[in-house]
Design a protein around this motif. Sequence first.
Motif, short mmCIF file in Angstrom:
data_model
loop_
_atom_site.label_atom_id
_atom_site.label_comp_id
_atom_site.label_asym_id
_atom_site.label_seq_id
_atom_site.Cartn_x
_atom_site.Cartn_y
_atom_site.Cartn_z
N ALA A 179 0.86 -1.19 0.00
CA ALA A 179 0.00 0.00 0.00
C ALA A 179 0.90 1.24 0.00
O ALA A 179 2.12 1.14 -0.18
CB ALA A 179 -0.90 -0.02 1.23
N LEU A 180 0.27 2.42 0.21
CA LEU A 180 1.02 3.69 0.23
C LEU A 180 0.94 4.29 1.62
O LEU A 180 -0.14 4.27 2.24
CB LEU A 180 0.39 4.67 -0.76
CG LEU A 180 0.31 4.19 -2.21
CD1 LEU A 180 -0.52 5.16 -3.05
CD2 LEU A 180 1.72 4.03 -2.80
N ASP A 181 2.04 4.88 2.10
CA ASP A 181 1.94 5.61 3.37
C ASP A 181 1.49 7.05 3.07
O ASP A 181 1.26 7.41 1.90
CB ASP A 181 3.25 5.55 4.17
CG ASP A 181 4.37 6.39 3.57
OD1 ASP A 181 4.12 7.12 2.58
OD2 ASP A 181 5.49 6.31 4.09
N LYS A 182 1.42 7.92 4.09
CA LYS A 182 0.83 9.24 3.83
C LYS A 182 1.73 10.12 2.96
O LYS A 182 1.26 11.08 2.36
CB LYS A 182 0.45 9.94 5.15
CG LYS A 182 1.58 10.17 6.12
CD LYS A 182 1.01 10.83 7.37
CE LYS A 182 2.06 11.24 8.39
NZ LYS A 182 3.25 10.41 8.52
N ASN A 183 3.01 9.72 2.84
CA ASN A 183 3.89 10.47 1.93
C ASN A 183 3.97 9.83 0.53
O ASN A 183 4.75 10.25 -0.31
CB ASN A 183 5.31 10.53 2.50
CG ASN A 183 5.32 11.18 3.86
OD1 ASN A 183 4.66 12.20 4.05
ND2 ASN A 183 6.03 10.59 4.81
N GLY A 184 3.18 8.80 0.33
CA GLY A 184 3.16 8.16 -0.99
C GLY A 184 4.22 7.09 -1.18
O GLY A 184 4.38 6.57 -2.28
N ALA A 185 4.98 6.72 -0.11
CA ALA A 185 5.98 5.64 -0.25
C ALA A 185 5.29 4.28 -0.17
O ALA A 185 4.25 4.14 0.49
CB ALA A 185 7.03 5.78 0.85
N LEU A 186 5.89 3.28 -0.83
CA LEU A 186 5.31 1.92 -0.78
C LEU A 186 5.60 1.30 0.58
O LEU A 186 6.72 1.36 1.08
CB LEU A 186 5.93 1.06 -1.88
CG LEU A 186 5.74 1.54 -3.33
CD1 LEU A 186 6.47 0.62 -4.31
CD2 LEU A 186 4.26 1.61 -3.69
N ILE A 187 4.56 0.70 1.19
CA ILE A 187 4.73 0.03 2.49
C ILE A 187 3.97 -1.31 2.48
O ILE A 187 3.06 -1.51 1.68
CB ILE A 187 4.19 0.87 3.67
CG1 ILE A 187 2.75 1.34 3.37
CG2 ILE A 187 5.10 2.04 4.00
CD1 ILE A 187 2.02 1.84 4.58
N TRP A 188 4.34 -2.19 3.40
CA TRP A 188 3.65 -3.47 3.53
C TRP A 188 2.31 -3.28 4.24
O TRP A 188 2.20 -2.47 5.16
CB TRP A 188 4.49 -4.46 4.35
CG TRP A 188 5.72 -4.93 3.64
CD1 TRP A 188 7.01 -4.59 3.92
CD2 TRP A 188 5.77 -5.80 2.53
NE1 TRP A 188 7.87 -5.21 3.05
CE2 TRP A 188 7.13 -5.96 2.18
CE3 TRP A 188 4.80 -6.47 1.76
CZ2 TRP A 188 7.55 -6.76 1.12
CZ3 TRP A 188 5.23 -7.27 0.70
CH2 TRP A 188 6.58 -7.41 0.39
N THR A 189 1.34 -4.06 3.80
CA THR A 189 0.04 -4.07 4.47
C THR A 189 -0.57 -5.47 4.30
O THR A 189 0.08 -6.38 3.81
CB THR A 189 -0.88 -2.98 3.88
OG1 THR A 189 -2.06 -2.90 4.65
CG2 THR A 189 -1.28 -3.31 2.44
N PHE A 190 -1.80 -5.63 4.73
CA PHE A 190 -2.53 -6.86 4.44
C PHE A 190 -3.54 -6.59 3.33
O PHE A 190 -4.20 -5.55 3.33
CB PHE A 190 -3.30 -7.34 5.66
CG PHE A 190 -2.40 -7.88 6.74
CD1 PHE A 190 -1.48 -8.88 6.46
CD2 PHE A 190 -2.47 -7.38 8.02
CE1 PHE A 190 -0.65 -9.38 7.45
CE2 PHE A 190 -1.65 -7.87 9.02
CZ PHE A 190 -0.73 -8.87 8.73
N GLY A 191 -3.66 -7.53 2.41
CA GLY A 191 -4.73 -7.45 1.41
C GLY A 191 -5.98 -8.10 1.99
O GLY A 191 -6.03 -8.43 3.19
N THR A 192 -6.95 -8.33 1.13
CA THR A 192 -8.20 -8.92 1.62
C THR A 192 -8.15 -10.45 1.63
O THR A 192 -8.95 -11.09 2.28
CB THR A 192 -9.38 -8.48 0.73
OG1 THR A 192 -8.98 -8.70 -0.63
CG2 THR A 192 -9.71 -7.02 0.94
N GLY A 193 -7.18 -11.03 0.92
CA GLY A 193 -7.14 -12.49 0.79
C GLY A 193 -6.69 -13.20 2.06
O GLY A 193 -5.90 -12.66 2.84
#
Length: 372
Positions: A179-193
Amino acid sequence: MTTPLAKRITRHIEMTGPMPLTEYMHLCLTDPTDGYYKNRQAIGSGGDFITAPETSQMFGELIGVWCLQAWEQLGKPSPFNLVEFGPGLGTLMADLLRATRISPDFMTAVRIHMVEVSENLKRRQEQKLAGTDVPITWHDTLETVSNQPLLVVANEFLDVIPIRQYVRAGKDWRERAIALDKNGALIWTFGTGTLDPGFLPDDADDEPDGAVFEYAPAREAFIENLAARLCEDTGAALIVDYGHAKSAFGDTFQAVKNHAYTDPLLEPGLADLTSHIDFGVLARAASDAGAQVKPLMDQGDFLIKLGLLERAGQLGSDKSQAVQDRLTSEAERLALPDQMGRLFKIFAFAAAGVTLPLFDEVDTSKDRQNKS
Ligand code: SAH
């Protein structure tokens, strides 16, 4: 640093939400305009990583010795297809053919097929094999390779096929995404799967929250398809890569650039992204498709049984000490357990009833011991 691919991935995430790791890996490696293998000089000392064929000519030569014996055990079919997946700079094939040249019948029978996604590397392979007097064709996939008996080789190819990762969160295993953090950098998150627990190893309940499980349906599909093809046309596959014999938990996803590890989310398209192979799962995929899977072998054992030390001695005879030292260090790099010898495995499978050199040899050492 923002890369052209980072901009596109960012727009995609803004429009559709978090991107699963498998999609990210696929875009980073093989996007036709901004992907890693399209643009980077990946392999070699001036690139990002060095593979076994680039470490030593002996690697490809010994695979050639194995292929010649395997072809003989197949009954010397003529013509037959020798297929390489992900041939990189073409070095393995060039070295392999130097070894098989001792058999004019093999050279008359062989039709070479290179399955390569990168136009840039296809050109490098063409240059490397320019003087070769056997027919060579290039393909995007196995589908366009004609139906003949076949031998398949691949080194460090499976590890670039994208994977999925799941992380334990309570009773669920949730898919890792970007996903994106508040500065627009790519970060890890969980998807829906989430992962169906049926795909997890038996001891999954013992794992703590945050444990990672890697699942690679695209690798399984590749192996199933290849195994089905071997059963249809008869033949064998010899696949070399790093990984583990038994499914296990753990995060092995990695990014490499300029011979060092880097953050996989930092410069999409500019670093090689790979993960370890779960050979246990792939062995099951091959056997479910009807192939006979041979016992997994360590690269070190495989090369030594094929004559690595003898070949090093032969190449070094009458040469300077410096050349002999280089050959020794190449052999050590390929075969020692704390170097490439144990982490890299040889995964071989074949059409039912096909016996293969080294893998199907009867162990006569006990007999010999009894007699002596
Ligand atoms: N076998 C070589 C190169 C390994 S790097 C060596 O050992 O040096 C991975 C190789 O796989 C590169 O040639 C890359 O362009 C190729 N590749 C990556 N994804 C591919 C795909 N989907 N289909 C075919 N080739 C692919």
